[in-house]
Design a protein around this motif. Structure first.
Motif, PDB file in Angstrom:
ATOM      1  N   GLY A  54      55.951  76.273  -7.265  1.00 26.33           N
ATOM      2  CA  GLY A  54      57.244  75.615  -7.460  1.00 26.33           C
ATOM      3  C   GLY A  54      57.578  74.743  -6.268  1.00 26.33           C
ATOM      4  O   GLY A  54      56.706  74.099  -5.680  1.00 26.33           O
ATOM      5  N   GLU A  55      58.853  74.763  -5.859  1.00 30.34           N
ATOM      6  CA  GLU A  55      59.321  73.934  -4.762  1.00 30.34           C
ATOM      7  C   GLU A  55      59.340  74.715  -3.454  1.00 30.34           C
ATOM      8  O   GLU A  55      59.207  75.938  -3.434  1.00 30.34           O
ATOM      9  CB  GLU A  55      60.735  73.425  -5.065  1.00 30.34           C
ATOM     10  CG  GLU A  55      60.826  72.544  -6.306  1.00 30.34           C
ATOM     11  CD  GLU A  55      62.233  72.025  -6.528  1.00 30.34           C
ATOM     12  OE1 GLU A  55      63.180  72.668  -6.016  1.00 30.34           O
ATOM     13  OE2 GLU A  55      62.384  70.998  -7.187  1.00 30.34           O
ATOM     14  N   PRO A  85      47.840  69.321   6.992  1.00 24.63           N
ATOM     15  CA  PRO A  85      48.594  69.945   5.903  1.00 24.63           C
ATOM     16  C   PRO A  85      47.682  70.492   4.815  1.00 24.63           C
ATOM     17  O   PRO A  85      46.526  70.073   4.684  1.00 24.63           O
ATOM     18  CB  PRO A  85      49.427  68.782   5.362  1.00 24.63           C
ATOM     19  CG  PRO A  85      48.557  67.583   5.579  1.00 24.63           C
ATOM     20  CD  PRO A  85      47.767  67.856   6.847  1.00 24.63           C
ATOM     21  N   GLY A  86      48.198  71.415   4.042  1.00 18.19           N
ATOM     22  CA  GLY A  86      47.417  71.964   2.941  1.00 18.19           C
ATOM     23  C   GLY A  86      48.278  72.737   1.971  1.00 18.19           C
ATOM     24  O   GLY A  86      49.463  72.990   2.216  1.00 18.19           O
ATOM     25  N   VAL A  87      47.667  73.101   0.850  1.00 20.91           N
ATOM     26  CA  VAL A  87      48.363  73.825  -0.219  1.00 20.91           C
ATOM     27  C   VAL A  87      47.433  74.913  -0.739  1.00 20.91           C
ATOM     28  O   VAL A  87      46.219  74.723  -0.814  1.00 20.91           O
ATOM     29  CB  VAL A  87      48.765  72.873  -1.370  1.00 20.91           C
ATOM     30  CG1 VAL A  87      49.635  73.583  -2.383  1.00 20.91           C
ATOM     31  CG2 VAL A  87      49.484  71.639  -0.829  1.00 20.91           C
ATOM     32  N   VAL A  96      50.808  83.872 -12.766  1.00 19.77           N
ATOM     33  CA  VAL A  96      51.986  84.492 -13.381  1.00 19.77           C
ATOM     34  C   VAL A  96      52.990  83.425 -13.819  1.00 19.77           C
ATOM     35  O   VAL A  96      53.568  83.504 -14.904  1.00 19.77           O
ATOM     36  CB  VAL A  96      52.648  85.489 -12.396  1.00 19.77           C
ATOM     37  CG1 VAL A  96      54.034  85.887 -12.871  1.00 19.77           C
ATOM     38  CG2 VAL A  96      51.779  86.732 -12.239  1.00 19.77           C
ATOM     39  N   VAL A  97      53.183  82.412 -12.976  1.00 18.48           N
ATOM     40  CA  VAL A  97      54.128  81.336 -13.315  1.00 18.48           C
ATOM     41  C   VAL A  97      53.709  80.629 -14.603  1.00 18.48           C
ATOM     42  O   VAL A  97      54.515  80.422 -15.508  1.00 18.48           O
ATOM     43  CB  VAL A  97      54.234  80.316 -12.149  1.00 18.48           C
ATOM     44  CG1 VAL A  97      55.017  79.083 -12.588  1.00 18.48           C
ATOM     45  CG2 VAL A  97      54.896  80.959 -10.944  1.00 18.48           C
ATOM     46  N   VAL A  98      52.439  80.255 -14.681  1.00 19.76           N
ATOM     47  CA  VAL A  98      51.970  79.520 -15.857  1.00 19.76           C
ATOM     48  C   VAL A  98      51.950  80.424 -17.087  1.00 19.76           C
ATOM     49  O   VAL A  98      52.269  79.982 -18.203  1.00 19.76           O
ATOM     50  CB  VAL A  98      50.585  78.902 -15.590  1.00 19.76           C
ATOM     51  CG1 VAL A  98      50.030  78.241 -16.839  1.00 19.76           C
ATOM     52  CG2 VAL A  98      50.693  77.874 -14.458  1.00 19.76           C
ATOM     53  N   GLU A  99      51.619  81.693 -16.918  1.00 20.58           N
ATOM     54  CA  GLU A  99      51.649  82.609 -18.058  1.00 20.58           C
ATOM     55  C   GLU A  99      53.067  82.768 -18.597  1.00 20.58           C
ATOM     56  O   GLU A  99      53.261  82.892 -19.816  1.00 20.58           O
ATOM     57  CB  GLU A  99      51.070  83.969 -17.656  1.00 20.58           C
ATOM     58  CG  GLU A  99      49.561  83.970 -17.536  1.00 20.58           C
ATOM     59  CD  GLU A  99      48.991  85.361 -17.317  1.00 20.58           C
ATOM     60  OE1 GLU A  99      48.644  86.001 -18.320  1.00 20.58           O
ATOM     61  OE2 GLU A  99      48.895  85.788 -16.162  1.00 20.58           O
ATOM     62  N   ARG A 120      45.073  73.982 -17.724  1.00 20.80           N
ATOM     63  CA  ARG A 120      46.537  74.034 -17.661  1.00 20.80           C
ATOM     64  C   ARG A 120      46.993  74.398 -16.243  1.00 20.80           C
ATOM     65  O   ARG A 120      47.971  73.857 -15.734  1.00 20.80           O
ATOM     66  CB  ARG A 120      47.039  75.067 -18.676  1.00 20.80           C
ATOM     67  CG  ARG A 120      48.554  75.190 -18.787  1.00 20.80           C
ATOM     68  CD  ARG A 120      49.167  74.021 -19.562  1.00 20.80           C
ATOM     69  NE  ARG A 120      50.586  74.250 -19.777  1.00 20.80           N
ATOM     70  CZ  ARG A 120      51.099  74.713 -20.912  1.00 20.80           C
ATOM     71  NH1 ARG A 120      50.308  74.976 -21.954  1.00 20.80           N
ATOM     72  NH2 ARG A 120      52.394  74.881 -21.042  1.00 20.80           N
ATOM     73  N   MET A 121      46.257  75.292 -15.603  1.00 16.91           N
ATOM     74  CA  MET A 121      46.572  75.672 -14.228  1.00 16.91           C
ATOM     75  C   MET A 121      46.416  74.479 -13.286  1.00 16.91           C
ATOM     76  O   MET A 121      47.267  74.268 -12.402  1.00 16.91           O
ATOM     77  CB  MET A 121      45.654  76.807 -13.771  1.00 16.91           C
ATOM     78  CG  MET A 121      45.917  78.169 -14.395  1.00 16.91           C
ATOM     79  SD  MET A 121      47.522  78.903 -14.004  1.00 16.91           S
ATOM     80  CE  MET A 121      47.592  78.776 -12.243  1.00 16.91           C
ATOM     81  N   TRP A 122      45.363  73.699 -13.466  1.00 14.43           N
ATOM     82  CA  TRP A 122      45.153  72.523 -12.612  1.00 14.43           C
ATOM     83  C   TRP A 122      46.286  71.512 -12.801  1.00 14.43           C
ATOM     84  O   TRP A 122      46.763  70.900 -11.834  1.00 14.43           O
ATOM     85  CB  TRP A 122      43.810  71.874 -12.920  1.00 14.43           C
ATOM     86  CG  TRP A 122      42.692  72.446 -12.110  1.00 14.43           C
ATOM     87  CD1 TRP A 122      41.712  73.294 -12.530  1.00 14.43           C
ATOM     88  CD2 TRP A 122      42.450  72.215 -10.717  1.00 14.43           C
ATOM     89  NE1 TRP A 122      40.883  73.622 -11.493  1.00 14.43           N
ATOM     90  CE2 TRP A 122      41.299  72.971 -10.363  1.00 14.43           C
ATOM     91  CE3 TRP A 122      43.076  71.464  -9.738  1.00 14.43           C
ATOM     92  CZ2 TRP A 122      40.776  72.985  -9.075  1.00 14.43           C
ATOM     93  CZ3 TRP A 122      42.555  71.476  -8.442  1.00 14.43           C
ATOM     94  CH2 TRP A 122      41.425  72.219  -8.126  1.00 14.43           C
ATOM     95  N   GLU A 123      46.735  71.356 -14.028  1.00 16.90           N
ATOM     96  CA  GLU A 123      47.837  70.421 -14.304  1.00 16.90           C
ATOM     97  C   GLU A 123      49.093  70.860 -13.556  1.00 16.90           C
ATOM     98  O   GLU A 123      49.777  70.051 -12.929  1.00 16.90           O
ATOM     99  CB  GLU A 123      48.089  70.411 -15.820  1.00 16.90           C
ATOM    100  CG  GLU A 123      49.186  69.456 -16.258  1.00 16.90           C
ATOM    101  CD  GLU A 123      49.429  69.532 -17.761  1.00 16.90           C
ATOM    102  OE1 GLU A 123      50.563  69.252 -18.181  1.00 16.90           O
ATOM    103  OE2 GLU A 123      48.488  69.886 -18.505  1.00 16.90           O
ATOM    104  N   TRP A 124      49.368  72.163 -13.608  1.00 20.31           N
ATOM    105  CA  TRP A 124      50.536  72.700 -12.896  1.00 20.31           C
ATOM    106  C   TRP A 124      50.363  72.569 -11.383  1.00 20.31           C
ATOM    107  O   TRP A 124      51.275  72.140 -10.672  1.00 20.31           O
ATOM    108  CB  TRP A 124      50.733  74.160 -13.289  1.00 20.31           C
ATOM    109  CG  TRP A 124      51.684  74.897 -12.404  1.00 20.31           C
ATOM    110  CD1 TRP A 124      51.379  75.807 -11.440  1.00 20.31           C
ATOM    111  CD2 TRP A 124      53.117  74.772 -12.372  1.00 20.31           C
ATOM    112  NE1 TRP A 124      52.506  76.276 -10.807  1.00 20.31           N
ATOM    113  CE2 TRP A 124      53.592  75.654 -11.361  1.00 20.31           C
ATOM    114  CE3 TRP A 124      54.038  74.013 -13.084  1.00 20.31           C
ATOM    115  CZ2 TRP A 124      54.948  75.793 -11.062  1.00 20.31           C
ATOM    116  CZ3 TRP A 124      55.403  74.159 -12.780  1.00 20.31           C
ATOM    117  CH2 TRP A 124      55.835  75.024 -11.801  1.00 20.31           C
ATOM    118  N   ALA A 125      49.187  72.932 -10.878  1.00 21.94           N
ATOM    119  CA  ALA A 125      48.933  72.898  -9.436  1.00 21.94           C
ATOM    120  C   ALA A 125      49.080  71.482  -8.882  1.00 21.94           C
ATOM    121  O   ALA A 125      49.669  71.286  -7.813  1.00 21.94           O
ATOM    122  CB  ALA A 125      47.538  73.444  -9.132  1.00 21.94           C
TER     123      ALA A 125
END
Length: 880
Positions: A54-55, A85-87, A96-99, A120-125
């Motif tokens: 998220g944010e 920087p990194g993520v 859990v968020v995407v589920e 779908r996870m990559w799209e969210w990430a």
């Protein structure tokens, strides 16, 4: 001169008008990129990667601010400075968020399948990465964005696979059946650190287990989870317990299941707890597992992955664990085998991510042997190679490391680093490889399948300081910037992350990953409570930026703070930050306004009046103090010192003293000193409040010699020890004391702001020096006429005068001169009339029997006390 320098400085500071502009300017000029210089030691920070869940929240804002303070300071000190920087892909947390998002669509990950779910996870990430980057930019983070890394990028992924294979080849990674924490909702193993323990009210059930060869005799055990008895394989007692010595080796009949189980003796049993006999369920308890290993007992797992019971639970198979508990208890009652039920509060582990009660379960998982890795990590801290701030966390770190257990690194998830292990279906060979093999290394079969599990997120995060710089490749960045200088993070993830970075960094590179660990505290609300959505006290950093400005937010969450201490964030702190920015703005606007009218010229040291020598001396001391605090990682204290100097000494006093000279055009111009102090103040403050300082410094640049294009690449000020002038400091402090004293008396007696009051200053030997400052004292204190006498006043205060004894003088203020007699008489008459009216009203009310009889006794007593106080006041007003 640039366009900004040609325009007039606006009357008020508007953060929204300058922040995006200057960040874009810094980016365009590539100021965040370090230049490798083999003659200089670099300063390196690797950003703790925020999760793609998220944010950013206020904790991230604190992390970013502290790291940016360090980065900007070291850059201004002339060091090649890298903030990388990194993520983080966040593993279970992101999944859990995407589920949950899929659940709103009435779908599960199984409906999509692994490939589509991963997409779908990559799209969210990717959407989160973009959001996180932009939010860091709003916070002023001066990262080298060209070097940004994601934990699932090709480089870190290679580092993960390489590390896994190396550890496996060295016998430090193994696959085995051990007790792990299983989350029934997330369907994965979770580490001990990912379990939150909560105290819950429950029961302690005492169950009678009959002896096989003597069914009328029982051994009673106590448990908080009666359903797990279905998986019991023994009852354990202490070998020295006289109650059970003769029973060791005999068999018990497990109730309901009617399975014979032995009584074993084990020294781990506490004879004083409960009955001294403990049911042993090795598939669902760590202590029981250890007992089973020592006594060669079998494991009977009674749970499915979703916490329903499996076929090993007999007729309870398919039931939810809590439904089964109820029925097990009912059956024990019917069999007359439930001896006692007690209320009992105990700690229960919950999944940190979804709050589901976790199940300790024996499971075949991948583990890292931590004890061999922990030894050099302990040495790194005890030898001082790594310094932990605050130092009290050394003890916490060492205690953890000295009692460390093997780390379960496999997770039954679809999102993350796939374990680099393949299994041959033809010959059962296990293949561990950095790159996917085409065939089995043993039988050459093509029927090989990769392990479906992924690695614990902290496995890849543990490699972060060196994987981000290119390891296992020998890159230029790795050779120059590693080991890194500082790892700054929250104290709450010391074990999750810092421990693993130290162990993995030392093992992979032979070097410590960083030299200093800076642990910051948590941001709490103004009452000291932890922020949470449930409490409704969560503050969004972007909302606060819109309201107060970025510099004010940075100021509010760091000023006065020290390593390891929690911060209470209130609107007052944020308003103080905004007010400070405005104070700096107004002071700069004043100075720049005069600079636009007249060239400042050079400072003539020989002709400087006392106030100039004072402020330059105070500036030098401030630089020394701030630099010492910065070197000691006491950033909050450095910021406090700068605030006190800039606001309290420069703005409130020196500028006011300079105004008198500027307006009267007397003595040497203060402009050269004003320019120098403002320039130095802005540079000192820049690491903390980058936007307002850049905006103001750009307006100042035309008047500075050889100034660079941006304040962020200007040199951090150095203390000028030759400027220290104790005599000037003492003299001006005395002058300020005089002015403050008059102001305080005026405020106490409510003297109108526009009215002057007479004053006498008896200063002894200082009288001659102070005479030159008579116009300044009169102007700033509104005391006129002011007489400065060479004697020392010996009298005391009386009805006609007020005598204030100062450090090096006596100040005499005639009371008559402070009071407008006509206005004072009118005020006194009004107060007398109002008091008489109140006394009359209360007397009448208390004389009324209807009131005194019906009103509560405490109300009547309160009104009588009020009347007595008013009568006493009336007496004094009448002069009695």
């Amino acid at each position: 001169m640039t366009d900004i320098q040609k325009t007039e400085l606006p009357k008020a500071y508007e953060p929204s008008q300058v922040e995006d502009k200057w960040y874009a300017f810094w980016m365009e000029n590539r100021y965040f990129k370090p230049r490798i210089d083999s003659d200089k030691e670099p300063f390196t920070i690797i950003m703790p990667p925020p999760n793609v869940t998220g944010e950013l929240h206020l904790g991230h804002a604190l992390t970013a601010t502290l790291e940016d303070i360090m980065t900007r300071w070291h850059r201004m000190m002339g060091e090649p400075t890298l903030w990388l920087p990194g993520v983080d892909h966040a593993g279970i947390a992101a999944q859990v968020v995407v589920e949950r998002m899929l659940a709103k669509e009435k779908k599960t990950k199984y409906d999509l399948g692994r490939e589509a779910f991963t997409a779908r996870m990559w799209e969210w990430a990717n959407s989160c990465r973009d959001t996180i980057r932009k939010q860091h930019m709003k916070l002023g983070a001066s990262c080298d964005w060209d070097r940004e890394v994601f934990t699932l990028d090709a480089g870190p992924s290679l580092a993960v696979r390489t590390t896994f294979k190396n550890l496996y080849d060295q016998g430090l990674i193994y696959r085995g059946e051990r007790i792990i924490n299983w989350c029934p909702r997330c369907h994965t193993a979770i580490s001990d650190l990912e379990v939150d323990h909560k105290d819950l009210s429950g029961h302690l059930w005492h169950i009678k287990y009959p002896l096989v060869d003597d069914p009328d005799r029982f051994v009673t055990v106590a448990t908080t989870r009666p359903e797990t008895m279905l998986g019991d394989v023994a009852v354990a007692v202490h070998p020295d317990d006289e109650r059970y010595k003769e029973l060791v080796g005999k068999k018990l009949l497990l109730p309901i299941m009617n399975r014979e189980i032995p009584i074993v003796a084990d020294e781990i049993i506490d004879m004083t707890f409960g009955t001294g006999a403990v049911k042993t369920t090795p598939a669902h308890d760590q202590t029981d597992f250890d007992i089973a290993q020592r006594h060669g007992l079998p494991l009977v797992n009674i749970f499915n992955n979703d916490a329903t019971l499996n076929n090993n639970a007999g007729k309870f198979a398919g039931m939810d664990r809590y439904a089964a508990r109820k029925l097990v208890v009912e059956e024990l009652v019917s069999l007359d085998l439930l001896a006692l039920v007690q209320d009992y509060a105990h700690s229960v582990g919950h999944c940190q991510r979804c709050a589901t009660v976790a199940e300790p379960t024996a499971s075949r998982q991948w583990f890292v042997k931590m004890e061999p890795l922990a030894k050099p990590a302990i040495e790194a801290v005890t030898s001082g190679q790594i310094k932990i701030l605050p130092e009290r966390f050394n003890r916490v770190y060492l205690n953890w490391m000295e009692n460390i257990r093997d780390w379960c690194v496999s997770r039954q998830l679809w999102w993350g680093h796939r374990i680099p292990v393949w299994y041959c279906r033809d010959c059962d060979e296990t293949i561990v490889a950095i790159e996917a093999p085409a065939v089995c290394t043993k039988c050459k079969s093509t029927k090989i399948e990769q392990d479906p599990d992924v690695l614990d997120t902290w496995f890849s995060s543990g490699l972060w300081p060196h994987s981000t710089l290119g390891w296992p490749e020998e890159t230029l960045d790795l050779g120059y910037f590693y080991p890194t200088s500082v790892m700054e993070t929250g104290y709450d993830i010391l074990f999750f992350w810092v421990v693993r970075m130290i162990t993995m960094g030392l093992h992979n590179t032979g070097k410590v990953p960083f030299r200093t660990v800076y642990l910051h505290g948590l941001i709490r609300d103004e009452k000291g409570e932890k922020m949470s959505k449930v409490k409704g006290n969560v503050l969004n950093p972007l909302t606060l930026i819109d309201q107060y400005g970025t510099d004010a937010l940075r100021f509010g969450i760091t000023t006065g703070n020290s390593p390891g201490n929690d911060i209470k964030l209130s609107p007052i702190r944020l308003e103080a930050g905004r007010n400070f920015a405005n104070k700096l703005w107004n002071a700069s606007r004043f100075v720049i306004g005069y600079l636009d009218k007249s060239a400042p010229g050079a400072i003539d040291d020989a002709a400087l009046p006392a106030e100039d020598r004072w402020i330059l001396s105070r500036l030098s001391r401030t630089v020394s103090q701030a630099t010492a605090y910065m070197q000691d990682f006491q950033f909050g204290e450095a910021e406090r010192v700068l605030h006190d100097f800039i606001w309290g000494e420069f703005c409130d006093w020196y500028i006011e003293l300079a105004k008198v000279r500027l307006q009267s055009n007397s003595g040497p111009s203060p402009l050269p000193v004003l320019l120098k102090v403002l320039d130095n103040s802005l540079r000192l403050l820049h690491p903390f409040m980058p936007f307002v300082t850049e905006e103001l410094w750009q307006r100042l640049r035309p008047y500075l010699d050889n100034a660079p294009e941006s304040i962020m690449i200007a040199a951090y000020p150095e203390a000028d020890l030759a400027a220290i002038d104790e005599s000037a400091e003492g003299f001006i402090e005395g002058l300020i004391e005089v002015i403050k004293s008059v102001r305080n008396v005026r405020a106490e007696h409510k003297v109108e702001a526009g009215r002057f009051i007479p004053a006498e200053l008896h200063a002894g030997d200082l009288a001659g020096s102070l005479e030159a400052y008579k116009p300044i004292i009169e102007t700033l204190s509104r005391a006129r006429p002011l007489s400065i006498e060479a004697d020392r006043f010996q009298g005391e205060s009386d009805s006609e005068r007020l005598v204030l004894v100062l450090k090096n003088a006596e100040l005499v203020l005639p009371l008559a001169g402070m009071i407008d007699q006509q206005a004072e008489s009118a005020r006194a008459a009004k107060e007398l009339a109002e008091t008489e009216s109140q006394v009359e009203r209360l007397s009448a009310m208390l004389s009324n029997e209807s009131f005194t009889a019906k009103a509560p006794e405490q109300v009547v007593a309160k009104e009588r006390a009020k009347l007595e106080a008013l009568e006493d006041k009336l007496k004094r007003l009448r002069g009695g």
